[in-house]
Design a protein around this motif. Sequence first.
Motif, PDB file in Angstrom:
ATOM      1  N   THR A   1       0.824  -1.201   0.000  1.00 19.41           N
ATOM      2  CA  THR A   1       0.000   0.000   0.000  1.00 19.41           C
ATOM      3  C   THR A   1       0.855   1.246   0.000  1.00 19.41           C
ATOM      4  OG1 THR A   1      -0.084  -0.199   2.403  1.00 19.41           O
ATOM      5  CG2 THR A   1      -1.962  -1.041   1.151  1.00 19.41           C
ATOM      6  N   LYS A   2       2.048   1.125  -0.521  1.00 12.35           N
ATOM      7  CA  LYS A   2       2.964   2.251  -0.670  1.00 12.35           C
ATOM      8  C   LYS A   2       3.121   3.067   0.601  1.00 12.35           C
ATOM      9  CE  LYS A   2       1.649   3.920  -4.914  1.00 12.35           C
ATOM     10  NZ  LYS A   2       1.694   4.927  -5.970  1.00 12.35           N
ATOM     11  N   ASP A   3       2.630   4.304   0.557  1.00 12.93           N
ATOM     12  CA  ASP A   3       2.858   5.193   1.680  1.00 12.93           C
ATOM     13  C   ASP A   3       2.137   4.753   2.940  1.00 12.93           C
ATOM     14  OD1 ASP A   3       3.040   8.558   2.397  1.00 12.93           O
ATOM     15  OD2 ASP A   3       4.536   7.451   1.263  1.00 12.93           O
ATOM     16  N   ASN A   4       1.138   3.922   2.757  1.00  8.55           N
ATOM     17  CA  ASN A   4       0.350   3.539   3.914  1.00  8.55           C
ATOM     18  C   ASN A   4       0.854   2.253   4.545  1.00  8.55           C
ATOM     19  OD1 ASN A   4      -1.764   4.375   5.559  1.00  8.55           O
ATOM     20  ND2 ASN A   4      -3.098   2.781   4.748  1.00  8.55           N
ATOM     21  N   TYR A   5       1.826   1.630   3.879  1.00  5.26           N
ATOM     22  CA  TYR A   5       2.311   0.343   4.388  1.00  5.26           C
ATOM     23  C   TYR A   5       2.917   0.519   5.772  1.00  5.26           C
ATOM     24  CZ  TYR A   5       4.042  -4.442   4.011  1.00  5.26           C
ATOM     25  OH  TYR A   5       4.259  -5.788   4.207  1.00  5.26           O
ATOM     26  N   LYS A   6       3.399   1.710   6.066  1.00  2.00           N
ATOM     27  CA  LYS A   6       4.016   1.917   7.366  1.00  2.00           C
ATOM     28  C   LYS A   6       2.977   1.931   8.487  1.00  2.00           C
ATOM     29  CE  LYS A   6       4.203   7.007   7.194  1.00  2.00           C
ATOM     30  NZ  LYS A   6       3.883   7.362   5.803  1.00  2.00           N
ATOM     31  N   ASN A   7       1.716   2.006   8.135  1.00  4.50           N
ATOM     32  CA  ASN A   7       0.684   1.948   9.154  1.00  4.50           C
ATOM     33  C   ASN A   7       0.139   0.548   9.345  1.00  4.50           C
ATOM     34  OD1 ASN A   7       0.766   4.682   9.760  1.00  4.50           O
ATOM     35  ND2 ASN A   7      -0.574   5.174   8.060  1.00  4.50           N
ATOM     36  N   LYS A   8       0.304  -0.277   8.342  1.00 10.18           N
ATOM     37  CA  LYS A   8      -0.203  -1.633   8.451  1.00 10.18           C
ATOM     38  C   LYS A   8       0.648  -2.519   7.563  1.00 10.18           C
ATOM     39  CE  LYS A   8      -4.732  -3.888   8.646  1.00 10.18           C
ATOM     40  NZ  LYS A   8      -4.228  -5.191   8.230  1.00 10.18           N
ATOM     41  N   TRP A   9       1.437  -3.391   8.155  1.00  8.52           N
ATOM     42  CA  TRP A   9       2.344  -4.211   7.379  1.00  8.52           C
ATOM     43  C   TRP A   9       2.103  -5.687   7.691  1.00  8.52           C
ATOM     44  CZ3 TRP A   9       3.447  -0.805  11.239  1.00  8.52           C
ATOM     45  CH2 TRP A   9       3.835  -1.363  12.480  1.00  8.52           C
ATOM     46  N   LEU A  10       2.623  -6.527   6.819  1.00 10.35           N
ATOM     47  CA  LEU A  10       2.464  -7.963   7.008  1.00 10.35           C
ATOM     48  C   LEU A  10       3.641  -8.505   7.810  1.00 10.35           C
ATOM     49  CD1 LEU A  10       1.291  -9.145   3.493  1.00 10.35           C
ATOM     50  CD2 LEU A  10       0.002  -9.255   5.621  1.00 10.35           C
ATOM     51  N   SER A  11       3.340  -9.446   8.679  1.00 15.30           N
ATOM     52  CA  SER A  11       4.410 -10.022   9.485  1.00 15.30           C
ATOM     53  C   SER A  11       4.696 -11.445   9.064  1.00 15.30           C
ATOM     54  CB  SER A  11       4.004 -10.052  10.963  1.00 15.30           C
ATOM     55  OG  SER A  11       3.784  -8.769  11.437  1.00 15.30           O
ATOM     56  N   THR A  12       5.947 -11.835   9.219  1.00 13.34           N
ATOM     57  CA  THR A  12       6.305 -13.231   9.039  1.00 13.34           C
ATOM     58  C   THR A  12       6.903 -13.781  10.331  1.00 13.34           C
ATOM     59  OG1 THR A  12       8.327 -12.336   8.072  1.00 13.34           O
ATOM     60  CG2 THR A  12       6.731 -13.269   6.553  1.00 13.34           C
ATOM     61  N   GLY A  13       7.109 -12.941  11.288  1.00 11.06           N
ATOM     62  CA  GLY A  13       7.758 -13.335  12.534  1.00 11.06           C
ATOM     63  C   GLY A  13       6.753 -13.800  13.574  1.00 11.06           C
ATOM     64  N   PRO A  14       7.230 -14.054  14.788  1.00  6.65           N
ATOM     65  CA  PRO A  14       6.350 -14.579  15.828  1.00  6.65           C
ATOM     66  C   PRO A  14       5.249 -13.637  16.275  1.00  6.65           C
ATOM     67  CG  PRO A  14       8.549 -14.161  16.689  1.00  6.65           C
ATOM     68  CD  PRO A  14       8.622 -13.981  15.222  1.00  6.65           C
ATOM     69  N   TYR A  15       5.384 -12.346  15.943  1.00  4.96           N
ATOM     70  CA  TYR A  15       4.360 -11.411  16.376  1.00  4.96           C
ATOM     71  C   TYR A  15       3.831 -10.633  15.199  1.00  4.96           C
ATOM     72  CZ  TYR A  15       6.017 -12.667  20.939  1.00  4.96           C
ATOM     73  OH  TYR A  15       6.360 -13.393  22.045  1.00  4.96           O
ATOM     74  N   MET A  16       2.578 -10.212  15.334  1.00  6.69           N
ATOM     75  CA  MET A  16       1.958  -9.432  14.275  1.00  6.69           C
ATOM     76  C   MET A  16       1.307  -8.195  14.862  1.00  6.69           C
ATOM     77  SD  MET A  16      -1.261 -11.942  13.553  1.00  6.69           S
ATOM     78  CE  MET A  16      -2.341 -10.780  12.768  1.00  6.69           C
ATOM     79  N   LEU A  17       0.970  -7.309  13.937  1.00  5.95           N
ATOM     80  CA  LEU A  17       0.400  -6.038  14.332  1.00  5.95           C
ATOM     81  C   LEU A  17      -0.958  -6.224  14.994  1.00  5.95           C
ATOM     82  CD1 LEU A  17       0.658  -3.002  14.168  1.00  5.95           C
ATOM     83  CD2 LEU A  17      -0.274  -3.107  11.880  1.00  5.95           C
ATOM     84  N   ASP A  18      -1.106  -5.620  16.167  1.00  3.70           N
ATOM     85  CA  ASP A  18      -2.405  -5.640  16.825  1.00  3.70           C
ATOM     86  C   ASP A  18      -3.037  -4.264  16.668  1.00  3.70           C
ATOM     87  OD1 ASP A  18      -3.528  -6.420  20.246  1.00  3.70           O
ATOM     88  OD2 ASP A  18      -4.593  -6.166  18.356  1.00  3.70           O
ATOM     89  N   SER A  19      -2.322  -3.244  17.129  1.00  2.00           N
ATOM     90  CA  SER A  19      -2.779  -1.884  16.881  1.00  2.00           C
ATOM     91  C   SER A  19      -1.571  -0.966  16.870  1.00  2.00           C
ATOM     92  CB  SER A  19      -3.774  -1.425  17.949  1.00  2.00           C
ATOM     93  OG  SER A  19      -3.089  -1.100  19.141  1.00  2.00           O
ATOM     94  N   TYR A  20      -1.670   0.093  16.089  1.00  2.85           N
ATOM     95  CA  TYR A  20      -0.516   0.975  15.928  1.00  2.85           C
ATOM     96  C   TYR A  20      -0.976   2.421  15.862  1.00  2.85           C
ATOM     97  CZ  TYR A  20       3.698   2.966  13.749  1.00  2.85           C
ATOM     98  OH  TYR A  20       4.809   3.723  13.444  1.00  2.85           O
ATOM     99  N   THR A  21      -0.478   3.222  16.778  1.00  5.76           N
ATOM    100  CA  THR A  21      -0.683   4.655  16.712  1.00  5.76           C
ATOM    101  C   THR A  21       0.693   5.268  16.522  1.00  5.76           C
ATOM    102  OG1 THR A  21      -2.342   4.329  18.422  1.00  5.76           O
ATOM    103  CG2 THR A  21      -1.804   6.589  17.845  1.00  5.76           C
TER     104      THR A  21
END
Lengths: 329, 338, 577
Positions: C227-247
């Motif tokens: 999502t280009k410029d918006n990827y920094k607000n919501k990204w995909l994870s491959t590691g043990p943890y993933m995005l829950d919420s981000y401000t």
Amino acid sequence: MIMYILRRIASAISVIVVTIIASFCLFYLAPTDPAGVVCGPRCTPARYEEIARSMHLDEPILTQIGGYLQGLVVGRTYTSGGITIECSAPCLGYSYQLGQPVTKLLGNALPVTISIVFGSAIAYVLVGLMAGTFAARRRGTLLDRGLVAGTLTIGSVPYFVVALVASLYIPLYIRIIPDAQWTPITDNPIKWFSGLLLPWMILGIVNSASYTRYSRASMIESLSEDYVRTARAKGISERRVVYKHGMRAALTPIATIFGLDVAFALTGAIFTESIFGLPGLGLVTLRAFNQYDLPVLMGGVLIGVVVLVLMNLLVDLLYTVLDPRVRLV
Amino acid sequence: MEPVITGTETLTEPTVGTIPPSQGGAAVATSKSPTRIALQRLRDDKVAMICFWIFVFFVLVAIFAPVLAGIEGQSPTERNFDLIDRRTTFPIIGTTAEHWFGVEPRLGRDLFARWVYGARPSLIVAGSATLLTTIIGVVVGLVAGYFGGWVDRVLSWLIDFFLSLPYLIFAIAFPAVIISMVYGGNEGTTPEQVAKVRFISLITVLSILGWAGLARLIRGQVLSLREREFISAARVLGVPTRRVLFRELLPNLIAPIVISASLSLPGYIVAEAGLTFLGVGLMDPTPSWGVTIASAQNYYDSYPLYLWVPVLGITILVLALSLLGDAVRDAFDPKTRR
Amino acid sequence: MRRLKTTVAIAAVAAMAVVGCSSPSTSTNEPGGGQGNIPGQEKTVDPDAKGPAPEVQGAKKGGTLTVYSQSTPNTMDPTDIYYVDSNEISKLMIRTPTQLAIRNGKAVLVPDLTDLGTQSADGLSWTFKTKGTFKYDDGSEVKIDDFAYAIKRSFAHDVFANGPTYQMQYFKDGDKYKGPYTGGLDYAGVETQGTDTLIIHLAKPFVDLPFYMTFPMFGPIPQAKDTKDNYKNKWLSTGPYMLDSYTPGTQLKLKKNPNWDANTDPVRHQYVDAWDFKWGVDDVANQKQVLASVGADATSLNYGDIDASLVPDLTGAKKSQLVQGDSPCTIVLQLDARKIPLEVRKAIAKAYPSDQIYTAGGLTDLTAEPASTIMPPSVAGYKKYTPHPDLTGTGKGDPEAAKKMLEAAGKLGFELSYYYDNTKPLPQQTSQIRKEALEKAGFVVKPIGVATAELRSKVGDYDAPVNMGQSPAGWCSDWPTGSSWFPVLFQTHSIADGSSWGMLSDPALDKEIDDVSKLPADQAAKKWAELDEKIMGMYIVIPRYYNKMAVVVGTGVGGAEGDGTMGMPFFLNMFVK
């Protein structure tokens, strides 16, 4: 009556609009470079142009103001790096530094400030009433005089000093009170309450000074009224006399100062927020100032003005309801 | 919560039953002007006099700061790195004969010198702001109340407008703008220039946000005074407006003016210290107490003296001035005497 | 790479100075701390490492760890990440082709999503093979094209202006390709074969490429979900943890990623249930709370360096709450060699009040050690050679001697200028100290005060009218060899890249550096050390200190240690006691 209300509302709106325009001009005319700040160190002219365009900085000032006002009412879009961001009404702008619409940022901050202010308001009114009643009933005694002197002292000392010292030493010596921190009430009501306990306590004590004095004075006055003497003669218990008759009289002046205080406090809670690290409106604005995040700063100013104007309006209107002697000129 | 900046306590009419001195009014030997009566009351009030002398003490400390620092033999800007433990940035000495309050961590500047010099910004800023707001408030209130009509409407709207501004938020936003307007661009500014700009912008902000309260008060007073006989008499006699304003009305407004000024002074001291504490007001190297409190708060348990000296300084000064202000109000306005 | 972000860093860096010498009682067990004792971070590789990662002693599952810091990461977009804080945090979520595991306090390069790569005979291409199949947090599969796409994405430097730039110099056509948004998907530098092979074509040999592949920008990203410029607000994870919420700028909450397979991961663990990152707190107040460890603070930590005012509190049981580690950074003050002649530069070094600036900056020996070389001790090939005169990182400055040097060179009254932040007390005080010392030595000093927000762009502008103090004011190893230092900082292209120390543009030096870059690792180490001494002798920087990590953790935090490659706490081994 209606005319008065309408006139007050019109005046309130005019204040808000003028503030928007004035602060807009001030902020954007100041010779700073919001686009440059966002662009960062290795700024190419192309990227700079793009940022300036997406911030609408290349438009004439009137168009910018127009766009801002339009955003407030209908919502507008921002472009950033090839993406369009929908900013729905009321749109207070977009913070490029934080990558978020200002409305969302301030929207998250507002509940904090409201919690602090209203919670502490309840605290200090209660403390004031209790202390004032206590003192009034023991009028003339050492306790009474001590209390009066104490409130005079506490109320005259700079608030932020007391808050600072209390915030540092109380957790040190009275460990049962948890550290101040913010948890939204929707997440965890108990944590919300415990995290705000310390600031409420401190604010409660510090700000109760004038309430103590007012309630004590009016309690003394009303307790010496004839109807109270009659009540006592009739054999009604002292407690009922005090609470039913005395307090009711104390409430009117308290209601007045209360309204004004809260209005004031909503924008003045910044010291509390800063000292205790609670991310409310004031703290967000302060950070925006430090990082020169103009949109957030402006949004904070706007919200502050709106809140204050609304509260003043409310207080004025309530006052006319409470006290019919006020002439609505 | 911030204390109220300008006097908004309800005031009643000027002391009843006296004839303004300008009218001469059968000056019987024993009758005194209301101002004199009030001052007499003040002098009799022991607490008020103690507070007054405390205030004078601080003023003297501020004025003679260089002398006091000289007696101690230190300057507020000289850094004594040799007194700092290089491993922890803490001072290796406490209070000594050379440093009566010790030195500050990290930079090693003398704390006593900074304390005495610290009285200055507080008093100067508060004093200037009080003076400015009083003058502006009185003039605007007089004009609005006396002339009425559209002049009054415009000025009243202005007063309402300024009263609606949230003081703290503006106090934060303003300096940012003013500083960048005055010193924007590549030339950069020396710390002295920055200090001066912050000083002036702080006084400006406080004054802009403070005059409205007094103006509204004065306007109310003038509105009621305007209808009194002595004013209409003066008008009928053809006394020029300026004289009416300044020779007839003004003397009757002494009470609210003095009360407002004496109540705002401590408010402005707190405002200056508070804003400086937040990082928005004055800044290092200005030795304001707010600056010291801000840096000392982290050392409250390891080096308490650092924090307590400026805290006590500002607390006592503000307390004294507040009590004095209360006493002044009691003296000038018998209706609020307890 | 860049250290911590903006104000804290710049204020800290601008103000900071020398560290006192030997560390005394306050520093606890130093895993190599103390003067000159920082163990060389030998370049260790383990090509056969396999998941699951070795268990940490005493580790338990469950709980939430709260991580505080005053400085906020500038972005969480993997392609744009270059600062150490966002880099370390991203290791929880972004798996990369290779990764650095911490074993016994040392960093070891291990395969993560791919193997450690095979270099072609001519050194101009590297082949990586994926080690199994992996999923994103939304359940979709990681495809080999996603690796290629992520690399292509990093060339869009106008959108991702902050990310590292090695690929532009080393990868084939790196200077021409401008990213998938404007240049399309055809890029000669990256090729995929089959479903598991990634080939990178280079313009010049890049011996340490496998180390570079540990950067988050190499983590796979599917083009469809970019999502280009918006990827920094919501990204995909491959590691043990993933995005829950981000401000952004305030809080980041992570939760367990059910699609992470521990058996494929030799580096990471999934001990805690959730992470809660809270930024923007006041470091000092927060560190006090963490030290006190009351209630929820017991399971929290603060990754800002411990404040000087708290050092006396580290007594008794609290000593174990201090976690120390290495940091691969050297902090310096730059001198513009284009504008200041050599003799004058030597005089500046002679007059420089290192000790005073160090103390004024609030540095303690827990967090900083005096530097006299370019590379810090944790880089392979670091040699503690005899410091050049006045370049020891310590000293009070000798204004008289400096004045004589200026007079001898006929340059008395030479004008010096630099930017500093005039809205914060610390940088302003430091600037004052520097100004007075240099003026006593006969210079004319014109510091230019600017607001915090503008400082970063001003110090990054090499055409600005100043001649010292420009950025980068320090440098951290991107990987532990000299090849992440010298080619980046001291060649002619460094000026255009905006990461030059001293603004050198000497073709002979360029070639010398290029030659060393081509050497195999063990030979290169010695040569880098020689280059280090030579360049230092050019007096283009005044070295200040090597960073050391010293952070506080709550009493309920287990498994805390430092990641010496970043100077940050290593989150991947932590658990709640």
